[in-house]
Scaffold this motif. Structure first.
Motif, PDB file in Angstrom:
ATOM      1  N   PHE A 104       0.812  -1.360  -0.034  1.00  0.00           N
ATOM      2  CA  PHE A 104      -0.082  -0.126  -0.255  1.00  0.00           C
ATOM      3  C   PHE A 104       0.886   1.226  -0.255  1.00  0.00           C
ATOM      4  O   PHE A 104       0.511   2.085  -0.814  1.00  0.00           O
ATOM      5  N   ARG A 105       1.944   1.446   0.712  1.00  0.00           N
ATOM      6  CA  ARG A 105       2.899   2.525   0.748  1.00  0.00           C
ATOM      7  C   ARG A 105       3.445   2.835  -0.537  1.00  0.00           C
ATOM      8  O   ARG A 105       3.756   3.632  -1.024  1.00  0.00           O
ATOM      9  N   ARG A 106       3.892   1.609  -1.042  1.00  0.00           N
ATOM     10  CA  ARG A 106       4.355   1.647  -2.394  1.00  0.00           C
ATOM     11  C   ARG A 106       3.757   2.230  -3.465  1.00  0.00           C
ATOM     12  O   ARG A 106       4.004   3.215  -4.290  1.00  0.00           O
ATOM     13  N   ARG A 107       2.184   2.000  -3.319  1.00  0.00           N
ATOM     14  CA  ARG A 107       1.172   2.686  -4.410  1.00  0.00           C
ATOM     15  C   ARG A 107       0.973   3.657  -4.023  1.00  0.00           C
ATOM     16  O   ARG A 107       1.028   4.534  -4.875  1.00  0.00           O
ATOM     17  N   GLU A 108       0.795   4.071  -2.824  1.00  0.00           N
ATOM     18  CA  GLU A 108       0.812   5.542  -2.436  1.00  0.00           C
ATOM     19  C   GLU A 108       1.868   6.550  -2.823  1.00  0.00           C
ATOM     20  O   GLU A 108       1.517   7.521  -3.265  1.00  0.00           O
ATOM     21  N   ARG A 109       3.196   5.968  -2.672  1.00  0.00           N
ATOM     22  CA  ARG A 109       4.220   6.751  -2.988  1.00  0.00           C
ATOM     23  C   ARG A 109       4.239   7.065  -4.602  1.00  0.00           C
ATOM     24  O   ARG A 109       4.216   8.170  -5.218  1.00  0.00           O
ATOM     25  N   ALA A 110       3.642   6.089  -5.469  1.00  0.00           N
ATOM     26  CA  ALA A 110       3.758   6.236  -6.838  1.00  0.00           C
ATOM     27  C   ALA A 110       2.545   7.151  -7.219  1.00  0.00           C
ATOM     28  O   ALA A 110       2.529   7.747  -8.252  1.00  0.00           O
ATOM     29  N   MET A 111       1.626   7.077  -6.384  1.00  0.00           N
ATOM     30  CA  MET A 111       0.258   8.012  -6.931  1.00  0.00           C
ATOM     31  C   MET A 111       0.547   9.603  -6.148  1.00  0.00           C
ATOM     32  O   MET A 111      -0.281  10.401  -6.643  1.00  0.00           O
TER      33      MET A 111
END
Length: 150
Positions: A104-111
């Motif tokens: 989730f943190r990885r996707r949050e950073r990408a977004m």
């Protein structure tokens, strides 16, 4: 999944930054690492924990044990529901749910972060379904079978 009595849940909350405020994302993960529920709130108190636990219990039934961290809101909510004897508190016992925060943190950073709490609530529920579907438990299969299924 309802009525699976030997299940163990792991509950945890994490903070997410929105512009100008911090909100909390509550997560429930089962013993296999599948994300059961995600719920976002502005507070981290007993009422928020109670709403989250009620939502998870209504959808997935009562587990055998619920593992949490030392947050007092969980204890108060579990006492109100009458599940206090099912709660287990451990320092490293919630590592499974802590590890579920990483994708989730990885996707949050990408977004590039979230803007509103409504989009924050929508994204984890969709992301959890996709993650659960494509999480094939690599350690259970031989490499060839894993690659075929993927």
């Amino acid at each position: 999944m309802r009525g699976f009595r030997h299940w163990r849940w792991h509950l945890d909350e994490m903070y997410v930054k929105l512009p100008g405020e911090m909100v909390y994302l509550w997560r429930a993960v089962d013993h296999e690492g599948e994300i059961l529920e995600s719920y976002s709130t502005r507070s981290r108190d007993k009422d928020a924990a109670l709403r989250f636990i009620k939502k998870a219990l209504k959808r997935h039934g009562l587990p055998e044990a619920i593992t949490t961290d030392g947050l007092r809101s969980y204890r108060a909510a579990m006492n109100e529901l009458g599940n206090a004897e099912k709660q287990e508190i451990g320092r490293r016992a919630i590592n499974r749910v802590e590890n579920s925060h990483l994708p989730f943190r990885r996707r949050e950073r990408a977004m590039l972060r979230f803007r509103r709490i409504k989009t924050l609530q929508k994204f984890p529920s969709v992301h959890a379904n996709v993650h659960n579907h494509f999480n094939l438990e690599r350690h259970l299969f031989k490499r060839q079978i894993f690659k075929e299924r993927r």
